[in-house]
Design a protein around this motif. Structure first.
Motif, mmCIF file in Angstrom:
data_model
loop_
_atom_site.group_PDB
_atom_site.id
_atom_site.type_symbol
_atom_site.label_atom_id
_atom_site.label_comp_id
_atom_site.label_asym_id
_atom_site.label_seq_id
_atom_site.Cartn_x
_atom_site.Cartn_y
_atom_site.Cartn_z
ATOM 1 N N ASN A 150 -37.405 10.849 2.640
ATOM 2 C CA ASN A 150 -38.350 9.925 2.022
ATOM 3 C C ASN A 150 -37.748 9.480 0.686
ATOM 4 O OD1 ASN A 150 -40.469 8.567 0.834
ATOM 5 N ND2 ASN A 150 -41.971 10.193 1.148
ATOM 6 N N LEU A 151 -37.380 8.222 0.583
ATOM 7 C CA LEU A 151 -36.732 7.695 -0.620
ATOM 8 C C LEU A 151 -37.732 7.219 -1.665
ATOM 9 C CD1 LEU A 151 -33.874 5.675 1.125
ATOM 10 C CD2 LEU A 151 -33.768 7.988 0.140
ATOM 11 N N ASP A 152 -39.016 7.307 -1.361
ATOM 12 C CA ASP A 152 -40.036 6.876 -2.313
ATOM 13 C C ASP A 152 -40.115 7.871 -3.473
ATOM 14 O OD1 ASP A 152 -42.325 4.675 -2.130
ATOM 15 O OD2 ASP A 152 -43.164 6.431 -3.156
ATOM 16 N N ASP A 153 -40.538 7.375 -4.651
ATOM 17 C CA ASP A 153 -40.648 8.278 -5.803
ATOM 18 C C ASP A 153 -42.079 8.734 -6.054
ATOM 19 O OD1 ASP A 153 -41.781 5.968 -6.820
ATOM 20 O OD2 ASP A 153 -40.388 5.770 -8.494
ATOM 21 N N THR A 154 -43.024 8.283 -5.212
ATOM 22 C CA THR A 154 -44.429 8.611 -5.435
ATOM 23 C C THR A 154 -45.159 9.029 -4.161
ATOM 24 O OG1 THR A 154 -44.479 6.958 -7.208
ATOM 25 C CG2 THR A 154 -46.609 7.727 -6.369
ATOM 26 N N ASN A 155 -45.023 8.254 -3.108
ATOM 27 C CA ASN A 155 -45.863 8.401 -1.921
ATOM 28 C C ASN A 155 -45.241 9.298 -0.859
ATOM 29 O OD1 ASN A 155 -47.967 6.408 -2.661
ATOM 30 N ND2 ASN A 155 -46.199 5.053 -2.702
ATOM 31 N N PHE A 156 -46.110 10.038 -0.160
ATOM 32 C CA PHE A 156 -45.642 10.838 0.970
ATOM 33 C C PHE A 156 -45.764 10.042 2.250
ATOM 34 C CE2 PHE A 156 -50.194 11.977 1.113
ATOM 35 C CZ PHE A 156 -50.454 11.995 2.477
ATOM 36 N N LEU A 157 -45.116 10.544 3.293
ATOM 37 C CA LEU A 157 -45.305 9.964 4.614
ATOM 38 C C LEU A 157 -45.595 11.082 5.591
ATOM 39 C CD1 LEU A 157 -42.520 10.266 6.611
ATOM 40 C CD2 LEU A 157 -41.663 8.794 4.825
ATOM 41 N N THR A 158 -46.220 10.718 6.692
ATOM 42 C CA THR A 158 -46.523 11.668 7.753
ATOM 43 C C THR A 158 -45.572 11.397 8.903
ATOM 44 O OG1 THR A 158 -48.849 11.719 7.092
ATOM 45 C CG2 THR A 158 -48.321 12.524 9.304
ATOM 46 N N LEU A 159 -44.767 12.390 9.232
ATOM 47 C CA LEU A 159 -43.799 12.288 10.317
ATOM 48 C C LEU A 159 -44.445 12.813 11.587
ATOM 49 C CD1 LEU A 159 -40.764 11.650 10.913
ATOM 50 C CD2 LEU A 159 -40.372 14.114 10.628
ATOM 51 N N ARG A 160 -44.257 12.094 12.681
ATOM 52 C CA ARG A 160 -44.838 12.491 13.965
ATOM 53 C C ARG A 160 -43.738 12.761 14.977
ATOM 54 N NH1 ARG A 160 -46.884 8.568 18.475
ATOM 55 N NH2 ARG A 160 -47.809 10.022 19.934
ATOM 56 N N LEU A 161 -43.753 13.955 15.570
ATOM 57 C CA LEU A 161 -42.893 14.287 16.693
ATOM 58 C C LEU A 161 -43.774 14.320 17.935
ATOM 59 C CD1 LEU A 161 -40.879 17.301 15.213
ATOM 60 C CD2 LEU A 161 -40.341 14.867 15.079
ATOM 61 N N TYR A 162 -43.375 13.609 18.973
ATOM 62 C CA TYR A 162 -44.183 13.490 20.185
ATOM 63 C C TYR A 162 -43.339 13.907 21.383
ATOM 64 C CZ TYR A 162 -46.963 11.169 23.819
ATOM 65 O OH TYR A 162 -47.712 10.895 24.926
ATOM 66 N N ASP A 163 -43.906 14.716 22.281
ATOM 67 C CA ASP A 163 -43.159 15.213 23.444
ATOM 68 C C ASP A 163 -43.725 14.702 24.772
ATOM 69 O OD1 ASP A 163 -45.466 16.677 23.888
ATOM 70 O OD2 ASP A 163 -44.478 18.618 23.934
ATOM 71 N N SER A 164 -44.323 13.537 24.769
ATOM 72 C CA SER A 164 -44.961 12.903 25.942
ATOM 73 C C SER A 164 -46.358 13.410 26.225
ATOM 74 C CB SER A 164 -44.135 13.042 27.226
ATOM 75 O OG SER A 164 -42.939 12.353 27.110
ATOM 76 N N THR A 165 -46.738 14.542 25.643
ATOM 77 C CA THR A 165 -48.069 15.089 25.846
ATOM 78 C C THR A 165 -48.779 15.309 24.523
ATOM 79 O OG1 THR A 165 -47.276 16.236 27.820
ATOM 80 C CG2 THR A 165 -49.374 16.967 26.916
ATOM 81 N N ASP A 166 -48.101 15.963 23.598
ATOM 82 C CA ASP A 166 -48.705 16.361 22.334
ATOM 83 C C ASP A 166 -47.886 15.850 21.160
ATOM 84 O OD1 ASP A 166 -50.854 18.066 23.383
ATOM 85 O OD2 ASP A 166 -49.204 19.332 24.088
ATOM 86 N N SER A 167 -48.540 15.801 20.011
ATOM 87 C CA SER A 167 -47.886 15.391 18.773
ATOM 88 C C SER A 167 -47.940 16.521 17.762
ATOM 89 C CB SER A 167 -48.591 14.174 18.164
ATOM 90 O OG SER A 167 -48.459 13.051 18.997
ATOM 91 N N GLN A 168 -46.900 16.598 16.951
ATOM 92 C CA GLN A 168 -46.866 17.526 15.825
ATOM 93 C C GLN A 168 -46.575 16.688 14.591
ATOM 94 O OE1 GLN A 168 -44.233 20.854 16.316
ATOM 95 N NE2 GLN A 168 -45.253 21.984 14.703
ATOM 96 N N PHE A 169 -47.280 16.973 13.496
ATOM 97 C CA PHE A 169 -47.184 16.160 12.283
ATOM 98 C C PHE A 169 -46.668 16.986 11.112
ATOM 99 C CE2 PHE A 169 -50.386 14.374 15.032
ATOM 100 C CZ PHE A 169 -50.097 13.020 15.009
#
Length: 152
Positions: A77-96
């Motif tokens: 994340n190259l931002d100096d203030t804000n976060f981001l939510t990363l999502r990993l998806y395996d065709s059934t479920d997501s992990q954040f």
């Protein structure tokens, strides 16, 4: 026409260092991946709507990598203030995962198991989509993906 790309060894080094009360703590470790021949590196913007970063499939193509060739993935994340939510998806479920400003997240394997109850391991499955969403305002990120050689 034969490819002129020569596969190479990728070396990933992780280093920690903290000094408390005059005593140094931490370590440096390196992991190598032999015969890597494909690199995707880019800086891209992640908005406040879900942005797909790439797909892991059985075919190499635009916006996708071959999941069986996966060696290393990093997002910073190259931002100096804000976060981001990363999502990993395996065709059934997501992990954040929450990636704060200036932080990085990496994976050296595409295999995950997501269990909603958090108490039982079932079986590994491959990540087949990675995406993200910025929290408050658009964030720039750097993405690096290293995979095994492509067929020429």
């Amino acid at each position: 026409m034969a490819s002129t790309v020569t596969a190479s060894t990728a070396t990933i080094t992780i280093s920690e260092n903290i000094v408390l009360n005059g005593v140094s703590y931490g370590n440096s470790i390196a992991k190598t991946f032999e015969s890597q021949g494909e690199v995707i590196q880019r800086i891209m913007s992640i908005g406040t709507a879900f942005t797909e970063i790439f797909n892991a499939t059985t075919l190499d193509g635009r916006g996708q990598v071959v999941v069986n060739d996966w060696a290393y993935f990093r997002i910073t994340n190259l931002d100096d203030t804000n976060f981001l939510t990363l999502r990993l998806y395996d065709s059934t479920d997501s992990q954040f995962f929450k990636i704060e400003a200036g932080e990085s997240f990496f994976l050296m394997s595409p295999e995950i198991d997501i269990d909603a109850s958090g108490t039982t391991f079932n079986a590994f499955s491959d990540v087949n989509e990675i995406g993200a969403i910025a929290d408050t305002a658009q964030c720039d990120v750097e993405v690096l993906m290293i995979t095994a050689p492509f067929s020429s």
